[in-house]
Design a protein around this motif. Structure first.
Motif, PDB file in Angstrom:
ATOM      1  N   ILE A  51      -0.991   0.698 -14.084  1.00 54.09           N
ATOM      2  CA  ILE A  51      -0.103  -0.318 -13.536  1.00 54.09           C
ATOM      3  C   ILE A  51      -0.277  -1.653 -14.256  1.00 54.09           C
ATOM      4  CG2 ILE A  51       0.414  -1.691 -11.468  1.00 54.09           C
ATOM      5  CD1 ILE A  51      -0.315   0.829  -9.834  1.00 54.09           C
ATOM      6  N   GLU A  52      -1.511  -1.976 -14.630  1.00 55.69           N
ATOM      7  CA  GLU A  52      -1.762  -3.256 -15.299  1.00 55.69           C
ATOM      8  C   GLU A  52      -1.037  -3.271 -16.631  1.00 55.69           C
ATOM      9  OE1 GLU A  52      -6.048  -3.299 -15.444  1.00 55.69           O
ATOM     10  OE2 GLU A  52      -6.178  -4.337 -13.541  1.00 55.69           O
ATOM     11  N   GLU A  54      -2.186  -8.939   4.266  1.00 58.87           N
ATOM     12  CA  GLU A  54      -3.238  -9.231   3.300  1.00 58.87           C
ATOM     13  C   GLU A  54      -2.816  -8.813   1.894  1.00 58.87           C
ATOM     14  OE1 GLU A  54      -6.782  -7.291   4.686  1.00 58.87           O
ATOM     15  OE2 GLU A  54      -6.839  -8.477   6.528  1.00 58.87           O
ATOM     16  N   ALA A  55      -2.208  -7.646   1.775  1.00 61.27           N
ATOM     17  CA  ALA A  55      -1.766  -7.164   0.464  1.00 61.27           C
ATOM     18  C   ALA A  55      -0.702  -8.079  -0.121  1.00 61.27           C
ATOM     19  CB  ALA A  55      -1.242  -5.734   0.572  1.00 61.27           C
ATOM     20  N   LEU A  63       1.991  -5.985  -6.013  1.00 60.87           N
ATOM     21  CA  LEU A  63       1.749  -5.422  -4.684  1.00 60.87           C
ATOM     22  C   LEU A  63       1.068  -4.062  -4.780  1.00 60.87           C
ATOM     23  CD1 LEU A  63       1.967  -5.612  -1.647  1.00 60.87           C
ATOM     24  CD2 LEU A  63       4.306  -4.732  -1.831  1.00 60.87           C
ATOM     25  N   ALA A  64       1.515  -3.236  -5.707  1.00 61.60           N
ATOM     26  CA  ALA A  64       0.910  -1.917  -5.874  1.00 61.60           C
ATOM     27  C   ALA A  64      -0.576  -2.028  -6.203  1.00 61.60           C
ATOM     28  CB  ALA A  64       1.631  -1.132  -6.966  1.00 61.60           C
ATOM     29  N   LEU A  65      -0.907  -2.927  -7.110  1.00 59.80           N
ATOM     30  CA  LEU A  65      -2.317  -3.126  -7.472  1.00 59.80           C
ATOM     31  C   LEU A  65      -3.135  -3.563  -6.266  1.00 59.80           C
ATOM     32  CD1 LEU A  65      -2.163  -4.792 -10.982  1.00 59.80           C
ATOM     33  CD2 LEU A  65      -3.269  -2.637 -10.395  1.00 59.80           C
ATOM     34  N   GLN A  96      -7.296  -2.380  -1.929  1.00 53.99           N
ATOM     35  CA  GLN A  96      -7.787  -2.615  -0.573  1.00 53.99           C
ATOM     36  C   GLN A  96      -8.842  -1.573  -0.233  1.00 53.99           C
ATOM     37  OE1 GLN A  96      -4.317  -2.595   1.997  1.00 53.99           O
ATOM     38  NE2 GLN A  96      -4.383  -4.814   2.120  1.00 53.99           N
ATOM     39  N   SER A  97     -10.086  -2.015  -0.136  1.00 51.81           N
ATOM     40  CA  SER A  97     -11.186  -1.068   0.047  1.00 51.81           C
ATOM     41  C   SER A  97     -11.082  -0.278   1.345  1.00 51.81           C
ATOM     42  CB  SER A  97     -12.527  -1.806  -0.010  1.00 51.81           C
ATOM     43  OG  SER A  97     -12.581  -2.783   1.004  1.00 51.81           O
ATOM     44  N   ASP A  98     -10.548  -0.864   2.388  1.00 55.84           N
ATOM     45  CA  ASP A  98     -10.439  -0.151   3.655  1.00 55.84           C
ATOM     46  C   ASP A  98      -8.984   0.101   4.048  1.00 55.84           C
ATOM     47  OD1 ASP A  98      -9.970  -2.835   4.016  1.00 55.84           O
ATOM     48  OD2 ASP A  98     -10.967  -2.954   5.948  1.00 55.84           O
TER      49      ASP A  98
END
Length: 66
Positions: free
Chosen positions: A65-66, A13-14, A35-37, A42-44
């Protein structure tokens, strides 16, 4: 790792979300920052839980990161 089937569901998913983010930003390739962002968002997922346990500020990390 090139074979997505060997990755966990959350990792898949990421990676997919990172590819979408790269496209939205008109970037021709997925960069580590994308990918790091997505891992942070990912909330869970595992990364937000680690950030919570270490008292790291998720929003500040995203902005850096942005």
């Amino acid at each position: 790792m090139r074979d997505l089937d060997k990755m966990t569901q959350k990792s898949q998913e990421a990676m997919q979300d990172a590819a979408t983010l790269a496209q939205e930003l008109k970037n021709p390739q997925v960069e580590p920052e994308h990918l790091a962002l997505e891992l942070i968002r990912q909330s869970d997922g595992l990364v937000p839980r680690i950030l919570l346990k270490t008292n790291a500020n998720q929003k500040d990390l995203e902005k850096a990161i942005e």
